[in-house]
Scaffold this motif. Structure first.
Motif, PDB file in Angstrom:
ATOM      1  N   THR A  17       1.122  -0.996   0.095  1.00 11.04           N
ATOM      2  CA  THR A  17      -0.205  -0.036   0.273  1.00 11.04           C
ATOM      3  C   THR A  17       0.686   1.545   0.240  1.00 11.04           C
ATOM      4  O   THR A  17       0.523   2.282  -0.521  1.00 11.04           O
ATOM      5  N   SER A  18       2.553   1.079   0.687  1.00 10.50           N
ATOM      6  CA  SER A  18       2.546   1.965   0.474  1.00 10.50           C
ATOM      7  C   SER A  18       3.667   2.869  -0.718  1.00 10.50           C
ATOM      8  O   SER A  18       3.047   3.677  -0.985  1.00 10.50           O
ATOM      9  N   SER A  19       3.639   1.783  -1.502  1.00 11.56           N
ATOM     10  CA  SER A  19       4.339   1.378  -3.094  1.00 11.56           C
ATOM     11  C   SER A  19       3.091   2.505  -3.416  1.00 11.56           C
ATOM     12  O   SER A  19       2.812   3.667  -4.511  1.00 11.56           O
ATOM     13  N   LEU A  20       1.590   1.725  -3.692  1.00  9.44           N
ATOM     14  CA  LEU A  20       0.599   2.635  -4.606  1.00  9.44           C
ATOM     15  C   LEU A  20       0.134   3.867  -3.728  1.00  9.44           C
ATOM     16  O   LEU A  20      -0.008   4.792  -4.905  1.00  9.44           O
ATOM     17  N   LEU A  26       2.573  10.200  -7.384  1.00  9.90           N
ATOM     18  CA  LEU A  26       3.149  10.889  -8.697  1.00  9.90           C
ATOM     19  C   LEU A  26       2.394  11.667 -10.332  1.00  9.90           C
ATOM     20  O   LEU A  26       2.934  12.195 -10.606  1.00  9.90           O
ATOM     21  N   GLN A  27       1.023  11.075  -9.792  1.00 17.75           N
ATOM     22  CA  GLN A  27       0.032  11.576 -10.976  1.00 17.75           C
ATOM     23  C   GLN A  27      -0.320  12.611 -10.947  1.00 17.75           C
ATOM     24  O   GLN A  27      -0.898  13.677  -9.988  1.00 17.75           O
ATOM     25  N   SER A  28      -0.122  13.604 -11.554  1.00 21.35           N
ATOM     26  CA  SER A  28      -0.476  14.869 -12.138  1.00 21.35           C
ATOM     27  C   SER A  28      -2.233  14.701 -11.510  1.00 21.35           C
ATOM     28  O   SER A  28      -2.833  14.383 -12.554  1.00 21.35           O
ATOM     29  N   GLY A  29      -2.633  15.697 -10.902  1.00 18.23           N
ATOM     30  CA  GLY A  29      -4.527  15.625 -10.205  1.00 18.23           C
ATOM     31  C   GLY A  29      -4.899  14.795  -9.403  1.00 18.23           C
ATOM     32  O   GLY A  29      -5.094  14.749  -8.697  1.00 18.23           O
ATOM     33  N   ILE A  30      -3.417  14.476  -8.669  1.00 21.78           N
ATOM     34  CA  ILE A  30      -3.612  13.342  -7.874  1.00 21.78           C
ATOM     35  C   ILE A  30      -3.341  13.927  -6.675  1.00 21.78           C
ATOM     36  O   ILE A  30      -1.961  14.054  -6.612  1.00 21.78           O
ATOM     37  N   PRO A 185      -2.038   7.487 -16.053  1.00 22.72           N
ATOM     38  CA  PRO A 185      -1.327   7.319 -15.180  1.00 22.72           C
ATOM     39  C   PRO A 185      -0.272   6.750 -15.695  1.00 22.72           C
ATOM     40  O   PRO A 185      -0.857   6.034 -16.508  1.00 22.72           O
ATOM     41  N   GLN A 186       0.424   7.069 -15.151  1.00 26.68           N
ATOM     42  CA  GLN A 186       1.884   6.235 -15.770  1.00 26.68           C
ATOM     43  C   GLN A 186       2.624   5.771 -14.412  1.00 26.68           C
ATOM     44  O   GLN A 186       3.207   6.085 -13.406  1.00 26.68           O
ATOM     45  N   LEU A 191      10.365   3.987  -9.020  1.00 28.87           N
ATOM     46  CA  LEU A 191      10.015   3.373  -7.322  1.00 28.87           C
ATOM     47  C   LEU A 191      10.143   3.243  -6.852  1.00 28.87           C
ATOM     48  O   LEU A 191       9.776   1.945  -7.329  1.00 28.87           O
ATOM     49  N   ASN A 192      11.325   2.535  -5.848  1.00 27.29           N
ATOM     50  CA  ASN A 192      11.056   1.224  -5.070  1.00 27.29           C
ATOM     51  C   ASN A 192       9.801   1.109  -4.088  1.00 27.29           C
ATOM     52  O   ASN A 192       9.492   2.019  -3.400  1.00 27.29           O
TER      53      ASN A 192
END
Length: 289
Positions: A17-20, A26-30, A185-186, A191-192
């Motif tokens: 969940t931390s990775s998510l 990182l997504q613009s607009g979130i 999204p990308q 990102l580890n």
């Protein structure tokens, strides 16, 4: 006007969940809360700080941003029994993302984490007797049913750890579609995974201060041989992966098979401890209406 979160990653603990959280941020607009786990709706001490304290974690969001947070305590029944009632009071229209993982793998990972945090001090086979939460948090239907009853199935998106690791971009797109994100999204492959570690070190405030203080860190590297530093590090580290006895594996499988059978009916597929990993990797699944 203060912004409320539009969605919450509610768990499960030790399911990336931390990775998510970081990928969504990182997504613009979130906009994801900088404090990854506010635990506002679960922990009494956090809740007592008031709704304004909670909403302050979203004050930097832009008016059109989708806002989210991630608190795995929200699916830790029976430890935090008031979570659902509080969520319903303040966020009746929120959407929820629940990440699941092979229940025994999740249990072992939680044990390792709790050992490193000094919450659990006994070996794993003793721990599953003394700490029933290790089992409870892997009973996914037990954690999900109150959300279904309160918010409805369509407000909860099932995600699986094993599929997210295998097809991260596809799963990120599913999540973004679910929360109403209008852009593409990308997934950032650089990102580890922030909650995955090959070794665990026991918590120590004074040691961490010495290790991480910039000046002391540089001095330590100059003056102390690496072999000695590695030896000292080993004193704080769990020496080997926790191993459940065959008897306890059988016991846990018997418990989790019942839960997975019910979860499978909700998802329209057969689930068991044996087929779990391959089944959830194959194709995205959602609740049967």
């Amino acid at each position: 006007m203060k912004k409320l979160p539009d969605f919450i990653i509610i768990g499960a603990m030790k399911c990336a969940t931390s990775s998510l959280h970081e990928q969504l941020a990182l997504q613009s607009g979130i906009f994801m809360s900088e404090l990854k786990e506010p635990n506002f709706f679960s922990d009494d001490d956090q809740y007592q700080q008031g709704i304004d304290w909670y909403l302050s974690h979203f004050k930097e969001a832009k008016p059109d941003d989708l806002c989210g947070e991630s608190s795995t305590h929200y699916t830790k029944l029976p430890t935090y029994p008031q979570t659902i009632q509080r969520l319903q009071k303040y966020l009746p229209d929120a959407k929820f993302i629940y990440v699941m993982r092979h229940p025994i793998d999740r249990l072992v990972s939680q044990y390792t984490h709790e050992w490193s945090q000094r919450v659990i001090s006994v070996e794993i086979n003793e721990a599953i007797e003394k700490h029933p939460e290790l089992i409870d948090y892997s009973l996914y239907t037990k954690q999900l049913k109150p959300y279904f009853d309160t918010f409805g199935q369509d407000k909860i998106l099932p995600i699986f750890f094993e599929r997210m690791l295998t097809y991260p971009q596809e799963e990120l797109e599913r999540i973004c579609q679910f929360i109403g994100y209008p852009n593409q999204p990308q997934w950032d492959v650089e990102l580890n995974a922030s909650n995955v570690s090959s070794e665990r070190m026991i918590k120590s405030g004074w040691r961490d201060a010495i290790v991480e203080t910039p000046g002391l860190k540089q001095l330590r590297q100059w003056l102390i041989p690496k072999t000695f530093r590695n030896w000292v590090r080993s004193l704080w580290t769990m020496k080997q992966k926790p191993e459940l006895t065959p008897e306890n594996i059988d016991k846990l499988q018997a418990i989790f098979e019942q839960d997975l059978a019910l979860l499978g009916t909700w998802l329209g597929t057969e689930l068991s401890c044996t087929n779990f990993k391959e089944t959830v990797k194959m194709t995205p699944v959602n609740w049967v209406k």
